[in-house]
Design a protein around this motif. Structure first.
Motif: not given
Length: 702
Positions: A462-468, A629-635
């Protein structure tokens, strides 16, 4: 959907094998050397260590030399001349600071080397396992609710928080045999989660915790020898205890099964070693804040410089740790001087050292082409396909209900009240822009997360986990610290540049591994480290700018104006149209480079364009909702769970899911602690962190 136990265990075993290969057993050494003696120590290891210490000592002494000669500085460690001001300063400030830096650095270097040996993981450390974030969380809770505990001993609260953090990591990864990448992911998300909790307390109780978070940025400033005298017996005892575990720890190089067959109680040994590591790290955190990236850098440097056996790694990691922290602290002092007295904490410089070290250490991670969360064989969980209209209808209903509640049902001075639709035009000025911004950011993150997961073939990306998101945030943090005054358009452009640079760096790192997800995820850890350095610099600076920036970092949608919300919505309309053009490329890329090329797709150009699109979407969301926010992972996960497997259907459903999630988060953040407000991104990060940990806990289940 999540990896099987056998696969994760094989990953762990392969890393253990790789580690044992780099540190040969006595039998192997006897084969290579007829005398039975271990291989000679590379000259570069003692030479580099000596140069590091000379550089650290010279740079630390240089600012004092105009005031005191070298003899005065040397004798300042045990005496001083009360009639000589420079001698007094050297004895009570300069010398104890050097002594504390060396003591803590040596202890953390040793703790990091033991952690990497226990987990068979070249980038494991107290920092990447969440111990420091847990220690800070424990001190935060004790400050608010049990100040008597801090008066008795600040170590107890930090140790309790550190044990909680590493206990969660162990609980999530125990069944998998401490699979290296999964351990690091669990530690990273727990660091995110506890960092979000810490930030929530800071935003709500800032008058009590402001100084605590300045301390948490990491500082070795001393005004007497009391802290050193308290610390050295504890560090010495814990260091001896860790060294005494050396012989049983050597058995772990043979692998868990072989060590168990030789009589080692592997699980008990791991728990004992990790417990001692937590004690060492938490003791340091409670005194000087978070400076523990030294616990990662020192063992990695020892490996890179040629330390092969466990004994040499422990010894040289200890020495390198002392030199590295002394050098980092000296650089922090010099940066403070260059910054016209604006405090640059030692935690910032150690984090800046830790990021490149992680990138170097990635070369030592034995990788497969399967990703965390993705099995090597057929998926164990494939949701039944469902019509897109049903899934979209459910999400639209949730979104519509949230919009109605946000506009009409809210607390006030006289309690909860309903605002009739006829008055919504007036309510829009207060509630509408932030709601529209949250929906816009949710759509952007849902699309960006889907694109990244499809590009990498990794359902845990996700954008958050990958650091993007962190890359985007880091550029904007730098702009604020430099005093640049730009509007939302400038922020969006800068954020896009940062996100694109971060994503490009990750892809370059993973290219030699054919874009395997493990390398991308671990590279994201490195980018997070850089962002963490910027955050610590902001927290140490204090003031209104720091408060505003921290609010934004965790997604304070109340800062968004109507014109900004409408502009972002217009940008997202264009980006949605562009995303529809990427469906074919996202469908073909997972087939592999050769099949995709044979079907007429220019793979290299498609990857570059998708990188740019994901970067722009991430930046658009980060400008509004912050980076965590982790929304990029959850959605994308929710879209998949709702039976949307094809690219187009998943994109539509993930966009709606992201909009609904962040709209709901914004509404709850506004009303749940009324009249106080939480940032919507912070609330989403807390929920998303729990979701991510739940996803990791399902590894290996069928």
């Amino acid at each position: 959907m999540f990896a099987s136990t056998s696969h994760s265990t094989s990953d762990s075993n392969s890393d253990s094998t790789s580690d044992s290969a780099s540190a040969p057993t006595s039998a192997q050494r006897s084969t290579r050397h007829p005398t039975g003696q271990p291989p000679g120590l590379p000259r570069r290891l003692p030479l580099a260590t000596l140069l590091l210490w000379l550089l650290a000592l010279a740079t630390s002494a240089l600012p004092m030399l105009p005031q005191a000669n070298l003899t005065t500085l040397v004798t300042a460690f045990w005496s001083y001349d009360s009639s000589h001001y420079a001698s007094v300063m050297a004895h009570f400030s300069w010398a104890p600071r050097i002594a504390v830096a060396i003591l803590i650095g040596c202890g953390l270097g040793l703790a990091g080397a033991v952690t990497q040996q226990v987990l068979g993981n070249p980038i494991a450390s107290p920092t990447t396992l969440g111990v420091e974030a847990g220690g800070q969380f424990g001190v935060t809770l004790a400050t608010l609710y049990a100040p008597a505990m801090l008066a008795f001993s600040p170590d107890l609260a930090a140790i309790a928080g550190g044990l909680l953090a590493i206990g969660l990591v162990i609980a999530l990864t125990w069944r998998l045999g401490f699979s290296p990448v999964t351990v690091i992911l669990a530690g990273l998300v727990i660091t995110f989660f506890m960092g979000a909790l810490n930030m929530g307390f800071l935003l709500l109780q800032g008058e009590w915790l402001g100084n605590l978070f300045i301390w948490g940025a990491g500082s070795l400033v001393q005004n007497n020898w009391s802290q050193f005298l308290e610390l050295w017996p504890r560090v010495l005892v814990l260091g001896i205890a860790l060294v005494l575990l050396m012989r049983p720890l050597e058995l772990l190089q043979l692998g868990s099964e072989s060590a168990h067959g030789l009589g080692a109680r592997v699980d008990a040994l791991r728990l004992l070693a990790l417990f001692l590591v937590v004690l060492m790290s938490a003791t340091v955190v409670s005194r000087v804040g978070v400076v523990a990236f030294v616990g990662l850098a020192a063992p990695v440097l020892a490996r890179l410089l040629g330390a092969r056996t466990l004994r040499s790694r422990l010894a040289w990691s200890t020495l390198l740790g002392g030199g590295l922290l002394l050098l980092a602290d000296t650089l922090a002092q010099w940066a403070t001087t260059w910054g016209n007295g604006s405090l640059v904490p030692t935690g910032t410089t150690t984090a800046l050292i830790g990021g490149p070290i992680i990138l170097l250490a990635l070369r030592g991670v034995n990788n497969t082409h399967h990703m965390p969360g993705e099995p090597s064989g057929p998926a164990s969980f494939v949701p039944r396909r469902r019509p897109t209209g049903v899934a979209a209808g459910i999400l639209l209903l949730v979104l519509l209900t949230t919009i109605i509640a946000a506009m009409g049902w809210s607390p006030g001075i006289e309690g909860w009240r309903w605002t009739p639709p006829a008055d919504w035009a007036d309510a829009w000025n207060w509630r509408g822009p932030r709601l529209l911004a949250a929906i816009t950011a949710g759509v952007a993150l849902g699309l960006a997360g889907t694109i990244i997961q499809r590009m990498t073939g990794n359902v845990m990306a996700s954008p958050e986990v990958l650091g993007i998101s962190g890359g985007s945030a880091l550029v904007m943090v730098a702009m604020v610290l430099l005093g640049a005054q730009v509007g939302r358009a400038g922020q969006l452009a800068a954020g896009t540049l940062g996100a694109a640079a971060a994503l490009m760096l990750l892809m370059l790192l993973a290219r030699r591994h054919r874009f395997a997800g493990n390398q991308l995820l671990l590279g994201g850890v490195a980018l997070y480290v850089f962002m963490d350095a910027g955050l610590r610099l902001v927290m140490a600076s204090g003031g209104t700018v720091a408060a505003q920036l921290l609010n934004w970092m965790y997604g304070s949608t109340w800062l968004v104006s109507e014109s900004e919300a409408l502009a972002l919505a217009a940008v997202m309309t264009v980006l949605i149209a562009v995303t529809t053009l990427a469906v074919r490329a996202l469908t073909l890329l997972p087939l592999g480079e050769t099949p995709a090329s044979s079907l007429g797709l220019n793979v290299q150009r498609a990857r570059i364009l998708l990188l740019v699109l994901a970067a722009v979407l991430t930046a658009a969301a980060t400008v509004v909702i912050g980076p965590l926010s982790f929304v990029g992972l959850m959605a994308p996960h929710l879209a998949r769970v709702m039976g949307q497997q094809t690219v187009g259907r998943q994109l539509v459903t993930a966009a709606l899911a992201g909009a609904a999630l962040l709209a709901l988060a914004d509404y709850l953040a506004r009303v749940v602690l009324y009249p106080n407000q939480l940032p919507a991104g912070l609330l989403a990060a807390l929920v998303g962190g729990l979701y991510f940990l739940w996803g990791l806990s399902r590894h290996g289940r069928r």
